[in-house]
Design an enzyme around this catalytic site. Structure first.
Site, PDB file in Angstrom:
ATOM      1  N   SER A   7      -1.362   1.429 -14.908  1.00 32.10           N
ATOM      2  CA  SER A   7      -0.084   1.707 -14.250  1.00 32.10           C
ATOM      3  C   SER A   7       1.010   1.856 -15.287  1.00 32.10           C
ATOM      4  O   SER A   7       1.297   0.907 -16.040  1.00 32.10           O
ATOM      5  CB  SER A   7       0.286   0.567 -13.297  1.00 32.10           C
ATOM      6  OG  SER A   7       1.644   0.719 -12.919  1.00 32.10           O
ATOM      7  N   HIS A  32      -1.949   5.657 -13.153  1.00 32.07           N
ATOM      8  CA  HIS A  32      -1.424   5.168 -11.880  1.00 32.07           C
ATOM      9  C   HIS A  32       0.103   5.244 -11.936  1.00 32.07           C
ATOM     10  O   HIS A  32       0.742   4.679 -12.818  1.00 32.07           O
ATOM     11  CB  HIS A  32      -1.907   3.731 -11.660  1.00 32.07           C
ATOM     12  CG  HIS A  32      -1.576   3.161 -10.330  1.00 32.07           C
ATOM     13  ND1 HIS A  32      -2.277   3.465  -9.183  1.00 32.07           N
ATOM     14  CD2 HIS A  32      -0.613   2.273  -9.947  1.00 32.07           C
ATOM     15  CE1 HIS A  32      -1.779   2.807  -8.166  1.00 32.07           C
ATOM     16  NE2 HIS A  32      -0.750   2.079  -8.595  1.00 32.07           N
ATOM     17  N   ASP A  34       3.443   4.397 -10.098  1.00 35.91           N
ATOM     18  CA  ASP A  34       4.031   3.511  -9.079  1.00 35.91           C
ATOM     19  C   ASP A  34       5.444   3.943  -8.721  1.00 35.91           C
ATOM     20  O   ASP A  34       6.375   3.759  -9.505  1.00 35.91           O
ATOM     21  CB  ASP A  34       4.073   2.078  -9.611  1.00 35.91           C
ATOM     22  CG  ASP A  34       2.738   1.379  -9.472  1.00 35.91           C
ATOM     23  OD1 ASP A  34       2.110   1.475  -8.398  1.00 35.91           O
ATOM     24  OD2 ASP A  34       2.314   0.717 -10.442  1.00 35.91           O
ATOM     25  N   MET A  36       8.641   3.450  -6.303  1.00 34.86           N
ATOM     26  CA  MET A  36       9.257   2.439  -5.421  1.00 34.86           C
ATOM     27  C   MET A  36      10.659   2.861  -5.024  1.00 34.86           C
ATOM     28  O   MET A  36      11.428   3.325  -5.871  1.00 34.86           O
ATOM     29  CB  MET A  36       9.341   1.106  -6.166  1.00 34.86           C
ATOM     30  CG  MET A  36       8.013   0.612  -6.701  1.00 34.86           C
ATOM     31  SD  MET A  36       8.240  -0.903  -7.627  1.00 34.86           S
ATOM     32  CE  MET A  36       6.550  -1.210  -8.150  1.00 34.86           C
ATOM     33  N   HIS A  65       0.975   6.301  -6.340  1.00 31.41           N
ATOM     34  CA  HIS A  65       1.084   5.219  -5.356  1.00 31.41           C
ATOM     35  C   HIS A  65       2.522   5.196  -4.840  1.00 31.41           C
ATOM     36  O   HIS A  65       3.428   4.704  -5.519  1.00 31.41           O
ATOM     37  CB  HIS A  65       0.709   3.902  -6.062  1.00 31.41           C
ATOM     38  CG  HIS A  65       0.761   2.705  -5.162  1.00 31.41           C
ATOM     39  ND1 HIS A  65       0.643   1.408  -5.654  1.00 31.41           N
ATOM     40  CD2 HIS A  65       0.895   2.574  -3.811  1.00 31.41           C
ATOM     41  CE1 HIS A  65       0.716   0.550  -4.643  1.00 31.41           C
ATOM     42  NE2 HIS A  65       0.873   1.227  -3.515  1.00 31.41           N
ATOM     43  N   MET A  67       5.201   3.715  -2.802  1.00 30.86           N
ATOM     44  CA  MET A  67       5.665   2.527  -2.072  1.00 30.86           C
ATOM     45  C   MET A  67       7.041   2.857  -1.511  1.00 30.86           C
ATOM     46  O   MET A  67       8.070   2.317  -1.931  1.00 30.86           O
ATOM     47  CB  MET A  67       5.714   1.329  -3.029  1.00 30.86           C
ATOM     48  CG  MET A  67       4.323   0.836  -3.408  1.00 30.86           C
ATOM     49  SD  MET A  67       4.322  -0.206  -4.866  1.00 30.86           S
ATOM     50  CE  MET A  67       4.180   1.037  -6.113  1.00 30.86           C
ATOM     51  N   MET A 136      -4.088  -3.794  -1.916  1.00 29.89           N
ATOM     52  CA  MET A 136      -3.104  -4.483  -2.765  1.00 29.89           C
ATOM     53  C   MET A 136      -3.531  -5.929  -2.981  1.00 29.89           C
ATOM     54  O   MET A 136      -3.810  -6.659  -2.024  1.00 29.89           O
ATOM     55  CB  MET A 136      -1.719  -4.463  -2.119  1.00 29.89           C
ATOM     56  CG  MET A 136      -1.011  -3.116  -2.145  1.00 29.89           C
ATOM     57  SD  MET A 136      -0.919  -2.315  -3.759  1.00 29.89           S
ATOM     58  CE  MET A 136       0.032  -3.523  -4.703  1.00 29.89           C
ATOM     59  N   ASP A 174      -5.274  -3.116  -6.715  1.00 30.96           N
ATOM     60  CA  ASP A 174      -4.043  -2.972  -7.494  1.00 30.96           C
ATOM     61  C   ASP A 174      -3.238  -4.266  -7.500  1.00 30.96           C
ATOM     62  O   ASP A 174      -2.776  -4.720  -6.454  1.00 30.96           O
ATOM     63  CB  ASP A 174      -3.210  -1.834  -6.869  1.00 30.96           C
ATOM     64  CG  ASP A 174      -1.942  -1.524  -7.633  1.00 30.96           C
ATOM     65  OD1 ASP A 174      -1.726  -2.085  -8.715  1.00 30.96           O
ATOM     66  OD2 ASP A 174      -1.165  -0.688  -7.118  1.00 30.96           O
TER      67      ASP A 174
HETATM   68  C1  DX5 Z   1       2.829  -3.268  -7.736  1.00 29.16           C
HETATM   69  C2  DX5 Z   1       2.221  -1.999  -8.286  1.00 29.16           C
HETATM   70  C3  DX5 Z   1       1.110  -2.234  -9.240  1.00 29.16           C
HETATM   71  C4  DX5 Z   1       1.517  -2.969 -10.482  1.00 29.16           C
HETATM   72  C5  DX5 Z   1       0.317  -3.410 -11.240  1.00 29.16           C
HETATM   73  O1  DX5 Z   1       3.736  -2.944  -6.756  1.00 29.16           O
HETATM   74  O2  DX5 Z   1       1.709  -1.215  -7.238  1.00 29.16           O
HETATM   75  O3  DX5 Z   1       0.480  -1.006  -9.583  1.00 29.16           O
HETATM   76  O4  DX5 Z   1       2.314  -2.181 -11.316  1.00 29.16           O
HETATM   77  O5  DX5 Z   1       0.767  -4.125 -12.332  1.00 29.16           O
HETATM   78  P1  DX5 Z   1      -0.015  -5.397 -12.882  1.00 29.16           P
HETATM   79  O6  DX5 Z   1      -1.379  -4.909 -13.303  1.00 29.16           O
HETATM   80  O7  DX5 Z   1       0.850  -5.816 -14.026  1.00 29.16           O
HETATM   81  O8  DX5 Z   1      -0.098  -6.393 -11.774  1.00 29.16           O
HETATM   82 ZN    ZN Z   2       0.387   0.542  -7.723  1.00 28.04          ZN
END
Ligand code: DX5
Ligand code: ZN
Length: 214
Positions: A7, A32, A34, A36, A65, A67, A136, A174
């Site tokens: 990620s 990956h 992320d 948000m 991903h 979110m 998750m 994840d």
């Molecule tokens: C959390 C994300 C994850 C996160 C993983 O909301 O979706 O992808 O970045 O990071 P680590 O591996 O540090 O938990």
């Molecule tokens: Zn993620």
């Protein structure tokens, strides 16, 4: 062997290109991404323009991903030649079947994620249309959190369902996974492991990646 999707949330954003180039050279399967929105999760990360700035640097496909609420409004922005999966949250969709169809029509494989408090059976009616299920193992919103082991029976649940129904979706996990606990999710049958902090903050990234996937 499992596949790995580091990620980029855990990369050094001041030198994102260099960090991405570096991890891409170490035998990874996906990047990956992320995303948000500060509403579906209590944090804001980055949008499609940051992802697209990596298109000429990334040498592995994107695993995006989302979110975010209203993913249908934004998902086309995330479709590029590098995009393989677009994953949305079950909890963020009003009409999940329509959103899955939309992702596929836009040209990506469709992933669906469930939060730690969501029962895995909520996806039963959609399994035949899903290309990847993202379980998750932390509350979405932040990297560097502790792995929640209620994700393990969910991985096993989706593996059993896949066999029972003769389907071929991928199962991804994840949050909070690294070389010290990756064996737990691999034993449960996971196909793709997301790892942010464990990979980007490792003293020896290659060694960490190999230990996670093997
Ligand atoms: C959390 C994300 C994850 C996160 C993983 O909301 O979706 O992808 O970045 O990071 P680590 O591996 O540090 O938990
Ligand atoms: Zn993620």
């Amino acid at each position: 062997m499992a596949k790995i999707a580091p990620s980029i949330l855990a990369a050094d954003f001041a030198r994102l290109g260099e960090d991405v180039k570096d991890v891409c050279s170490r035998g990874i399967d996906y990047l990956h991404i992320d995303v948000m929105d500060g509403h579906f999760v209590p944090n804001i990360s980055f949008g499609a323009s940051v992802m697209k700035s990596l298109n000429s640097i990334a040498t592995v496909p994107y695993d995006v991903h989302l979110m975010i609420y209203n993913p249908d409004k934004y998902l086309e922005d995330f479709i590029t030649d590098n995009t393989e999966y677009i994953t949305v949250h079950y909890e963020a969709c009003d009409d999940l079947a329509a959103t899955i169809k939309h992702i596929k029509e836009a040209g990506a494989k469709a992933g669906v994620s469930i939060k730690p408090g969501t029962d895995p059976s909520v996806l039963d009616a959609y399994l035949q249309d899903i290309d990847m299920i993202l379980v998750m193992s932390v509350e979405p919103g932040f990297g560097g959190q502790k792995f929640m082991d209620n994700s393990v029976p969910k991985i096993a649940y989706y593996k059993a369902k896949r066999e029972e129904l003769g389907l071929d979706y991928m199962i991804e996990v994840d949050g909070g996974v690294g070389s010290s606990n990756a064996h737990i999710v691999k034993e449960a049958g996971v196909d793709i492991i997301v790892a942010g902090s464990a990979v980007f903050k490792a003293a020896d990234r290659t060694k960490e990646i190999e230990a996670i996937v093997q």
